[in-house]
Design a protein around this motif. Structure first.
Motif, PDB file in Angstrom:
ATOM      1  N   UNK A 191      -2.363  -0.798 -10.157  1.00 44.68           N
ATOM      2  CA  UNK A 191      -1.962   0.696 -10.759  1.00 44.68           C
ATOM      3  C   UNK A 191      -2.370   0.443 -12.245  1.00 44.68           C
ATOM      4  N   UNK A 192      -2.122  -0.816 -12.834  1.00 44.40           N
ATOM      5  CA  UNK A 192      -2.471  -0.939 -14.535  1.00 44.40           C
ATOM      6  C   UNK A 192      -3.879  -0.853 -14.397  1.00 44.40           C
ATOM      7  N   UNK A 239      -4.420   8.855  -4.895  1.00 40.20           N
ATOM      8  CA  UNK A 239      -4.693   7.685  -5.594  1.00 40.20           C
ATOM      9  C   UNK A 239      -5.697   7.720  -6.206  1.00 40.20           C
ATOM     10  N   UNK A 240      -5.704   7.382  -7.815  1.00 40.66           N
ATOM     11  CA  UNK A 240      -6.729   7.434  -8.798  1.00 40.66           C
ATOM     12  C   UNK A 240      -6.365   7.555 -10.201  1.00 40.66           C
ATOM     13  N   UNK A 241      -7.185   7.577 -11.185  1.00 45.97           N
ATOM     14  CA  UNK A 241      -6.700   7.457 -12.569  1.00 45.97           C
ATOM     15  C   UNK A 241      -6.195   8.914 -13.054  1.00 45.97           C
ATOM     16  N   UNK A 276      -6.241   2.085 -16.782  1.00 44.36           N
ATOM     17  CA  UNK A 276      -7.280   1.594 -18.008  1.00 44.36           C
ATOM     18  C   UNK A 276      -8.732   1.549 -17.594  1.00 44.36           C
ATOM     19  N   UNK A 277      -9.101   1.658 -16.469  1.00 50.98           N
ATOM     20  CA  UNK A 277     -10.409   1.710 -15.864  1.00 50.98           C
ATOM     21  C   UNK A 277     -11.500   2.495 -16.714  1.00 50.98           C
ATOM     22  N   UNK A 278     -11.043   3.697 -16.819  1.00 45.09           N
ATOM     23  CA  UNK A 278     -12.448   4.436 -17.865  1.00 45.09           C
ATOM     24  C   UNK A 278     -12.378   4.115 -19.122  1.00 45.09           C
ATOM     25  N   UNK A 334       0.967  -1.249   0.031  1.00 41.41           N
ATOM     26  CA  UNK A 334      -0.047  -0.104  -0.027  1.00 41.41           C
ATOM     27  C   UNK A 334       1.031   1.388   0.049  1.00 41.41           C
ATOM     28  N   UNK A 335       2.012   1.300   0.759  1.00 45.75           N
ATOM     29  CA  UNK A 335       2.696   2.454   0.958  1.00 45.75           C
ATOM     30  C   UNK A 335       3.397   2.537  -0.599  1.00 45.75           C
ATOM     31  N   UNK A 336       3.798   1.405  -1.236  1.00 41.75           N
ATOM     32  CA  UNK A 336       4.478   1.716  -2.545  1.00 41.75           C
ATOM     33  C   UNK A 336       3.358   2.404  -3.318  1.00 41.75           C
ATOM     34  N   UNK A 337       2.469   1.787  -3.415  1.00 50.56           N
ATOM     35  CA  UNK A 337       1.326   2.248  -4.355  1.00 50.56           C
ATOM     36  C   UNK A 337       1.162   3.822  -4.110  1.00 50.56           C
ATOM     37  N   UNK A 338       0.887   4.139  -2.878  1.00 47.03           N
ATOM     38  CA  UNK A 338       0.491   5.529  -2.647  1.00 47.03           C
ATOM     39  C   UNK A 338       1.723   6.554  -2.841  1.00 47.03           C
TER      40      UNK A 338
END
Length: 329
Positions: A302-303, A194-196, A307-309, A100-104
């Motif tokens: 993260x990927x 965190x977000x697109x 690509x979510x939208x 979580x820390x690395x992603x944030x």
């Protein structure tokens, strides 16, 4: 998706006894905390806010005029609150892991680099140039007292963000950019970043570039927003008093916005930093949620966030080619 118990999520529609019971659970988990210590903990967010304002108000111009000052101050706030999470944990289930820390940290870096560059290049500079080309003068703003300039920055930014945020919950194409932020399954100090990337860019737009403001006041306003937003996403057991929580967003307000109950239940408490706007426009809801996330609390990589939208279009293309979509896997 199973509905969390009343202990996990309390809204304004819950019985008063249940709401009162939940509001006391933090103290119950820390029976050795004295009333004085609890008061001190609850005053940490407003005290941090005051410290930030005083810094920008009285620091020498050589510091406040440097573009690096706002970056250093912002990072200092993030890591200060991360430190508080280690000693004043609110929910064990939100405890920060290395993953979580690395992603944030990745998203925080993205916000300070690519998103910041895009906002300045594609929005702020063109707006400032347009203002100059048509001869708009806002020197009166520069003549306002320092604190009024700070208040103007906070209001302008948050007012635009509030309505952009509501749009993202009311219009499906905009929701596709914002939904990844609601797929976080825990709240921590850096989670506001965190977000697109499309959403992160859209949510950063404002009309502040139209106004002539003192650099220190501009940076102070942004830093105040950083303080409030960071605490509103943080796993810190601080419940600020009413003089703060009536105006500024707290973790209670924002965790309810991130509730894992359903999409419809997220359509409240849109103010990222100014919950006062929700009170004014009728979207405020009292309560707190310990379980956060969407789609059965599915955490996105993260990927997948990026690509979510475009996922509906990808799924449609795969369907035409007879390949299984992400929804089928």
């Amino acid at each position: 998706m199973g509905r969390p118990s009343d202990r996990d999520t309390i809204s304004e529609n819950a019985p008063a006894s249940a709401a009162a019971s939940y509001s006391s659970t933090i103290s119950e988990r820390n029976p050795n905390e004295s009333p004085v210590k609890r008061t001190v903990i609850n005053l940490i967010p407003p005290a941090t806010l005051v410290a930030v304002v005083m810094f920008w108000w009285f620091a020498p111009a050589s510091v406040t005029e440097s573009p690096w000052s706002i970056v250093v101050a912002g990072l200092a706030i993030s890591f200060f609150v991360l430190g508080l999470e280690q000693v004043l944990e609110r929910h064990e289930g939100w405890r920060l892991t290395r993953k979580e820390f690395a992603t944030d940290l990745f998203y925080l870096t993205l916000q300070y680099t690519a998103i910041g560059w895009a906002t300045e290049t594609l929005a702020d500079k063109p707006l400032a140039s347009f203002k100059e080309s048509i001869g708009i003068s806002t020197e009166w703003a520069m003549q306002m007292p320092f604190l009024l300039q700070v208040a103007l920055v906070i209001f302008l930014y948050e007012f635009g963000q509030y309505w952009m945020h509501r749009l993202m919950h009311d219009w499906y194409p905009a929701w596709l950019t914002h939904a990844p932020h609601h797929h976080i399954t825990q709240l921590n100090a850096m989670k506001g970043s965190v977000g697109n990337p499309i959403e992160l860019f859209l949510i950063s737009l404002s009309v502040i570039a139209i106004f002539d403001l003192d650099t220190a006041a501009l940076f102070c306003g942004f830093n105040v927003l950083t303080v409030v937003s960071t605490f509103a996403h943080a796993n810190v057991r601080s419940d600020p008093p009413l003089f703060y929580s009536y105006v500024f967003t707290t973790i209670r307000h924002h965790s309810l916005h991130h509730t894992a109950l359903s999409y419809e239940d997220t359509r409240c408490n849109y103010g990222n930093s100014l919950i006062l706007l929700d009170r004014i426009f009728g979207t405020f809801r009292e309560g707190e949620s310990k379980e956060v996330g969407q789609d059965d609390r599915k955490r996105l990589s993260i990927y997948e966030q990026f690509i979510f939208p475009f996922q509906p279009l990808i799924n449609r293309f795969k369907a035409r080619r007879g390949k299984p979509s992400s929804a089928d896997i």
